[in-house]
Design a protein around this motif. Structure first.
Motif, PDB file in Angstrom:
ATOM      1  N   UNK A   1       0.847  -1.204   0.000  1.00 41.23           N
ATOM      2  CA  UNK A   1       0.000   0.000   0.000  1.00 41.23           C
ATOM      3  C   UNK A   1       0.875   1.243   0.000  1.00 41.23           C
ATOM      4  N   UNK A   2       1.882   1.246   0.855  1.00 42.62           N
ATOM      5  CA  UNK A   2       2.793   2.389   0.922  1.00 42.62           C
ATOM      6  C   UNK A   2       3.493   2.607  -0.417  1.00 42.62           C
ATOM      7  N   UNK A   3       3.938   1.548  -1.032  1.00 45.09           N
ATOM      8  CA  UNK A   3       4.616   1.639  -2.324  1.00 45.09           C
ATOM      9  C   UNK A   3       3.692   2.218  -3.393  1.00 45.09           C
ATOM     10  N   UNK A   4       2.439   1.774  -3.396  1.00 40.42           N
ATOM     11  CA  UNK A   4       1.475   2.296  -4.362  1.00 40.42           C
ATOM     12  C   UNK A   4       1.206   3.772  -4.106  1.00 40.42           C
ATOM     13  N   UNK A   5       1.094   4.170  -2.839  1.00 38.82           N
ATOM     14  CA  UNK A   5       0.923   5.593  -2.509  1.00 38.82           C
ATOM     15  C   UNK A   5       2.088   6.421  -3.050  1.00 38.82           C
ATOM     16  N   UNK A   6       3.300   5.928  -2.828  1.00 39.37           N
ATOM     17  CA  UNK A   6       4.484   6.647  -3.296  1.00 39.37           C
ATOM     18  C   UNK A   6       4.474   6.770  -4.818  1.00 39.37           C
ATOM     19  N   UNK A   7       4.056   5.721  -5.484  1.00 36.07           N
ATOM     20  CA  UNK A   7       3.968   5.744  -6.939  1.00 36.07           C
ATOM     21  C   UNK A   7       2.944   6.772  -7.408  1.00 36.07           C
ATOM     22  N   UNK A   8       1.786   6.785  -6.757  1.00 30.61           N
ATOM     23  CA  UNK A   8       0.732   7.742  -7.123  1.00 30.61           C
ATOM     24  C   UNK A   8       1.234   9.176  -6.921  1.00 30.61           C
ATOM     25  N   UNK A   9       1.863   9.416  -5.773  1.00 27.96           N
ATOM     26  CA  UNK A   9       2.365  10.767  -5.482  1.00 27.96           C
ATOM     27  C   UNK A   9       3.482  11.174  -6.435  1.00 27.96           C
ATOM     28  N   UNK A  10       4.432  10.287  -6.617  1.00 25.30           N
ATOM     29  CA  UNK A  10       5.617  10.609  -7.393  1.00 25.30           C
ATOM     30  C   UNK A  10       5.372  10.770  -8.882  1.00 25.30           C
ATOM     31  N   UNK A  11       4.425   9.998  -9.398  1.00 26.94           N
ATOM     32  CA  UNK A  11       4.217  10.020 -10.844  1.00 26.94           C
ATOM     33  C   UNK A  11       2.972  10.810 -11.246  1.00 26.94           C
ATOM     34  N   UNK A  12       2.250  11.294 -10.255  1.00 23.86           N
ATOM     35  CA  UNK A  12       1.017  12.052 -10.530  1.00 23.86           C
ATOM     36  C   UNK A  12       0.138  11.303 -11.533  1.00 23.86           C
ATOM     37  N   UNK A  13      -0.192  10.068 -11.154  1.00 22.37           N
ATOM     38  CA  UNK A  13      -0.968   9.200 -12.039  1.00 22.37           C
ATOM     39  C   UNK A  13      -2.346   9.777 -12.323  1.00 22.37           C
ATOM     40  N   UNK A  14      -2.844   9.450 -13.501  1.00 14.04           N
ATOM     41  CA  UNK A  14      -4.211   9.844 -13.872  1.00 14.04           C
ATOM     42  C   UNK A  14      -4.728   8.843 -14.893  1.00 14.04           C
ATOM     43  N   UNK A  15      -6.013   8.918 -15.149  1.00 15.99           N
ATOM     44  CA  UNK A  15      -6.636   8.057 -16.151  1.00 15.99           C
ATOM     45  C   UNK A  15      -6.543   6.583 -15.795  1.00 15.99           C
ATOM     46  N   UNK A  16      -6.201   5.770 -16.790  1.00 17.97           N
ATOM     47  CA  UNK A  16      -6.152   4.315 -16.629  1.00 17.97           C
ATOM     48  C   UNK A  16      -5.112   3.902 -15.589  1.00 17.97           C
ATOM     49  N   UNK A  17      -3.977   4.599 -15.572  1.00 18.66           N
ATOM     50  CA  UNK A  17      -2.929   4.270 -14.600  1.00 18.66           C
ATOM     51  C   UNK A  17      -3.415   4.505 -13.172  1.00 18.66           C
ATOM     52  N   UNK A  18      -4.141   5.603 -12.952  1.00 19.39           N
ATOM     53  CA  UNK A  18      -4.685   5.891 -11.625  1.00 19.39           C
ATOM     54  C   UNK A  18      -5.756   4.870 -11.258  1.00 19.39           C
ATOM     55  N   UNK A  19      -6.592   4.499 -12.227  1.00 16.01           N
ATOM     56  CA  UNK A  19      -7.627   3.485 -11.991  1.00 16.01           C
ATOM     57  C   UNK A  19      -6.982   2.163 -11.582  1.00 16.01           C
ATOM     58  N   UNK A  20      -5.921   1.773 -12.276  1.00 16.06           N
ATOM     59  CA  UNK A  20      -5.226   0.537 -11.946  1.00 16.06           C
ATOM     60  C   UNK A  20      -4.622   0.618 -10.543  1.00 16.06           C
ATOM     61  N   UNK A  21      -3.999   1.748 -10.213  1.00 17.15           N
ATOM     62  CA  UNK A  21      -3.401   1.916  -8.885  1.00 17.15           C
ATOM     63  C   UNK A  21      -4.466   1.829  -7.794  1.00 17.15           C
ATOM     64  N   UNK A  22      -5.624   2.425  -8.029  1.00  9.13           N
ATOM     65  CA  UNK A  22      -6.710   2.373  -7.043  1.00  9.13           C
ATOM     66  C   UNK A  22      -7.233   0.946  -6.886  1.00  9.13           C
ATOM     67  N   UNK A  23      -7.307   0.222  -8.004  1.00  9.46           N
ATOM     68  CA  UNK A  23      -7.746  -1.183  -7.939  1.00  9.46           C
ATOM     69  C   UNK A  23      -6.744  -1.995  -7.114  1.00  9.46           C
TER      70      UNK A  23
END
Length: 105
Positions: free
Chosen positions: A66-88
């Motif tokens: 979970x922490x790793x995914x949070x860091x990825x979301x923050x660091x890469x400013x995910x959006x769209x399909x990538x953000x949807x995948x991260x949330x899943x």
């Protein structure tokens, strides 16, 4: 450290109980049923501690994911399909943690 002491103490109790059982059996040539039951209890107690430790290790792994995914979301400013995948992925990890918590009750 406290958890290690609990494991060590449980191991000592198993060793002591089984040594007593073996010693008694060698002297009498018979198995003492009460000692067998007591040894089985001590072994079960030790195994329960080990199962608990394993559950905690799995939970810690989920939290690290979970922490790793949070860091990825923050660091890469995910959006769209990538953000949807991260949330899943976060949803999967949280579901696993909730199952672990439910089993620990």
């Amino acid at each position: 450290m406290a958890n290690e002491l609990v494991v060590i103490e449980a191991m000592k109790e198993v060793c002591s109980t089984v040594n007593t059982l073996v010693s008694s059996c060698k002297k009498t040539g018979m198995i003492n049923k009460a000692q067998m039951r007591y040894a089985a209890i001590k072994i079960d107690e030790y195994l329960q501690i080990q199962r608990s430790n394993a559950v905690h290790a799995v939970a810690n792994n989920n939290i690290r994911n979970i922490q790793s995914t949070f860091e990825l979301i923050k660091g890469m400013k995910l959006e769209g399909a990538a953000l949807t995948y991260a949330m899943r992925q976060l949803d999967i990890e949280v579901d696993a943690l909730e199952r672990i918590l439910e089993e620990m009750k």
